[in-house]
Design a protein around this motif. Structure first.
Motif, mmCIF file in Angstrom:
data_model
loop_
_atom_site.group_PDB
_atom_site.id
_atom_site.type_symbol
_atom_site.label_atom_id
_atom_site.label_comp_id
_atom_site.label_asym_id
_atom_site.label_seq_id
_atom_site.Cartn_x
_atom_site.Cartn_y
_atom_site.Cartn_z
ATOM 1 N N SER A 12 0.910 -1.344 -0.249
ATOM 2 C CA SER A 12 -0.069 0.164 -0.352
ATOM 3 C C SER A 12 1.371 1.580 0.003
ATOM 4 N N VAL A 13 2.636 1.429 0.047
ATOM 5 C CA VAL A 13 2.864 2.089 0.095
ATOM 6 C C VAL A 13 3.380 2.705 -1.585
ATOM 7 N N PRO A 14 2.609 4.097 -1.393
ATOM 8 C CA PRO A 14 2.902 4.438 -2.770
ATOM 9 C C PRO A 14 4.624 5.043 -3.290
ATOM 10 N N VAL A 15 4.537 4.275 -4.164
ATOM 11 C CA VAL A 15 5.724 4.362 -4.837
ATOM 12 C C VAL A 15 5.650 4.472 -6.499
ATOM 13 N N PRO A 16 6.321 4.518 -7.214
ATOM 14 C CA PRO A 16 6.541 4.608 -9.018
ATOM 15 C C PRO A 16 6.767 2.863 -9.239
ATOM 16 N N GLU A 17 6.506 2.641 -10.104
ATOM 17 C CA GLU A 17 6.552 1.237 -10.525
ATOM 18 C C GLU A 17 7.175 0.699 -11.829
ATOM 19 N N PRO A 18 8.579 -0.247 -10.842
ATOM 20 C CA PRO A 18 9.659 0.104 -11.675
ATOM 21 C C PRO A 18 9.863 -0.190 -13.263
ATOM 22 N N VAL A 19 10.616 0.214 -13.850
ATOM 23 C CA VAL A 19 10.697 -0.727 -15.202
ATOM 24 C C VAL A 19 12.048 -1.674 -15.455
ATOM 25 N N GLY A 28 2.279 14.369 -10.403
ATOM 26 C CA GLY A 28 1.799 14.561 -9.093
ATOM 27 C C GLY A 28 2.895 16.070 -9.044
ATOM 28 N N THR A 29 2.561 16.623 -7.540
ATOM 29 C CA THR A 29 2.798 17.876 -7.545
ATOM 30 C C THR A 29 3.934 17.678 -6.260
ATOM 31 N N PRO A 30 5.446 18.421 -6.192
ATOM 32 C CA PRO A 30 5.931 18.372 -4.830
ATOM 33 C C PRO A 30 5.940 19.953 -3.692
ATOM 34 N N TYR A 40 12.950 12.077 4.459
ATOM 35 C CA TYR A 40 11.270 11.861 4.358
ATOM 36 C C TYR A 40 10.033 13.434 5.055
ATOM 37 N N ARG A 41 10.235 13.864 3.612
ATOM 38 C CA ARG A 41 9.368 15.575 3.757
ATOM 39 C C ARG A 41 8.055 15.770 2.448
ATOM 40 N N LEU A 42 8.251 17.116 2.903
ATOM 41 C CA LEU A 42 7.303 16.774 1.376
ATOM 42 C C LEU A 42 7.694 17.233 0.754
ATOM 43 N N ASP A 43 8.357 17.590 0.376
ATOM 44 C CA ASP A 43 9.083 17.560 -1.238
ATOM 45 C C ASP A 43 9.921 16.345 -1.636
ATOM 46 N N ASN A 44 9.899 15.101 -1.190
ATOM 47 C CA ASN A 44 10.460 14.315 -1.366
ATOM 48 C C ASN A 44 8.796 13.416 -1.352
ATOM 49 N N VAL A 45 7.500 13.971 -2.033
ATOM 50 C CA VAL A 45 6.587 13.196 -2.151
ATOM 51 C C VAL A 45 5.671 14.389 -3.665
ATOM 52 N N LEU A 46 5.397 13.259 -4.282
ATOM 53 C CA LEU A 46 4.797 13.501 -5.238
ATOM 54 C C LEU A 46 2.688 13.850 -4.156
ATOM 55 N N VAL A 47 2.330 14.811 -4.366
ATOM 56 C CA VAL A 47 0.760 14.645 -4.449
ATOM 57 C C VAL A 47 -0.036 14.917 -4.788
ATOM 58 N N GLY A 48 -1.016 13.887 -5.361
ATOM 59 C CA GLY A 48 -1.903 14.299 -6.794
ATOM 60 C C GLY A 48 -2.969 15.445 -6.450
ATOM 61 N N ASP A 77 -6.080 14.813 -5.559
ATOM 62 C CA ASP A 77 -6.958 14.661 -4.749
ATOM 63 C C ASP A 77 -6.217 15.096 -3.536
ATOM 64 N N ASP A 78 -5.437 15.507 -3.281
ATOM 65 C CA ASP A 78 -4.488 16.266 -2.378
ATOM 66 C C ASP A 78 -3.924 14.883 -1.492
ATOM 67 N N ARG A 79 -3.938 13.636 -2.003
ATOM 68 C CA ARG A 79 -3.441 12.494 -1.551
ATOM 69 C C ARG A 79 -1.826 12.399 -2.138
ATOM 70 N N ILE A 80 -0.595 11.445 -1.580
ATOM 71 C CA ILE A 80 0.868 10.781 -1.634
ATOM 72 C C ILE A 80 0.334 9.546 -2.675
ATOM 73 N N LYS A 81 0.680 10.094 -3.289
ATOM 74 C CA LYS A 81 0.471 9.354 -5.556
ATOM 75 C C LYS A 81 2.080 8.106 -4.972
ATOM 76 N N ALA A 82 3.328 8.928 -4.810
ATOM 77 C CA ALA A 82 4.245 8.472 -4.773
ATOM 78 C C ALA A 82 5.641 9.091 -3.727
ATOM 79 N N ILE A 83 6.627 8.141 -3.058
ATOM 80 C CA ILE A 83 7.461 8.548 -1.739
ATOM 81 C C ILE A 83 8.783 8.210 -3.052
ATOM 82 N N LEU A 84 9.689 9.582 -3.543
ATOM 83 C CA LEU A 84 10.669 9.685 -4.358
ATOM 84 C C LEU A 84 12.255 9.525 -3.214
ATOM 85 N N ASP A 85 13.296 9.482 -3.941
ATOM 86 C CA ASP A 85 14.500 9.728 -3.363
ATOM 87 C C ASP A 85 14.581 8.596 -2.137
ATOM 88 N N TRP A 86 14.785 7.887 -2.796
ATOM 89 C CA TRP A 86 15.151 6.130 -1.560
ATOM 90 C C TRP A 86 16.925 6.283 -1.487
#
Length: 341
Positions: A84-91, A112-114, A209-217, A219-228
């Motif tokens: 259930s953790v939102p992360v981009p799908e790896p290719v 999404g918006t950081p 972990y901070r707000l500008d390391n996630v993408l917000v959709g 609908d104001d929900r977190i769509k992806a956590i970035l920069d791992w």
């Protein structure tokens, strides 16, 4: 979108590699651009005119491979994507340095918006701002609820002695960039070491972990956590301490190269953020002051490193000339946080 090669990415070689490894994925000529805002690893937006992906690789001329481990980043998002953790799908992951000059991986592009500043949040209004920040906490709870062993990350780090190693690591980082007196920094480091808390059961931790390391959709929900790149197995409260620190750290000039959403109308207070995490996770957060002070220490060391490189002429850009003046404020806040605990 630039149809030429951005620095560090040869599109002809990338296209050939994608055609070999994922036939039919790419439908047209590739264009790419470097995404601004990345910290150390380079991030590109790549498109064939129809579909869009993200390519991530180490910085140009990097020396420490362990600090820019593409395999590690790819591994953690691959493990977390089915959860259930939102992360981009790896290719795909490419470890052949002939393709791009360094290992890299490709993942889906998430729209999404950081949110990096209070001014950005002010545009969406107090109610939505509150929802976005609380969603950041709820998403962290979801990350920390994942059983590492169940997703194949049981050996992703060494949780035993995690906090002690973290303090030692950042102490060494400080020594590597120490070229001036920094009143209070050694006291903060020593007091953190003396008051080391007992860690709860380890989880996957993001590490930045901070707000500008996630993408917000929309609908104001977190769509992806970035920069791992700093992720590992360790003490989950270090991630919470970062949220608290970034929610209360000193207000900086608009062009300072440090993000802050402090002061945005509707932004929940730190007490509410801590309570939200505690209720969602069931963890004891009684020692959160230590973790917040550690976050201040960690960022002070990072900023001092930036200042040190600036004095050597290795870092240029708006705001970097004032980083040195900011560091003492983070040291002071760290000490104050410990004193008030």
């Amino acid at each position: 979108m630039n149809v030429g090669n951005p620095p560090g990415l040869d599109l002809t070689r990338l296209r050939a590699h994608l055609d070999r490894e994922r036939p039919g994925l790419v439908g047209g000529a590739l264009g790419a651009e470097l995404i601004e805002g990345g910290r150390s690893n380079l991030t590109y937006s790549v498109t064939d005119g129809t579909s869009r992906w993200v390519v991530r690789r180490p910085p140009l001329g990097h020396v420490l491979a362990t600090a820019h481990d593409m395999r590690r980043e790819h591994r953690v998002i691959s493990a977390l994507h089915p959860t259930s953790v939102p992360v981009p799908e790896p290719v795909l992951l490419c470890e052949d340095e002939e393709v791009a000059g360094a290992p890299f991986y490709v993942m889906e592009f998430v729209d999404g918006t950081p949110y990096r500043t209070a001014e950005q949040l002010a545009v969406i209004g107090p109610e939505r701002t509150r929802g976005v920040v609380l969603s950041l906490v709820d998403t962290l709870v979801a990350l920390h609820s994942v059983d590492p062993a169940e997703v194949g990350l049981g050996d992703f780090g060494r949780p035993e002695g995690f906090l002690e190693r973290q303090l030692r690591r950042w102490g060494k980082q400080l020594e590597a960039s120490r070229n001036r007196e920094l009143p209070g920094i050694d006291e903060l480091h020593a007091r953190l070491a003396k008051a080391l808390p007992a860690s709860p059961a380890p989880t996957v931790v993001h590490g930045d972990y901070r707000l500008d390391n996630v993408l917000v959709g929309a609908d104001d929900r977190i769509k992806a956590i970035l920069d791992w790149e700093m992720s590992t197995l360790g003490d989950p409260l270090t991630d919470l301490g970062l949220i608290v620190m970034y929610s209360e750290h000193p207000t900086l000039d608009d062009d300072a190269p440090i993000s802050s959403t402090q002061g945005a109308p509707g932004h929940p207070g730190t007490d509410e953020l801590i309570r939200r995490y505690a209720e969602g996770s069931g963890r004891d957060v009684g020692n959160i002051a230590w973790y917040t002070a550690f976050a201040y220490f960690k960022l002070a060391v990072i900023l001092e490193g930036i200042h040190y490189r600036f004095t050597l002429g290795q870092t240029v850009g708006a705001g970097f000339d004032r980083i040195g003046d900011i560091v003492p404020r983070f040291i002071h806040n760290g000490l104050t946080t410990l004193q008030e605990s």
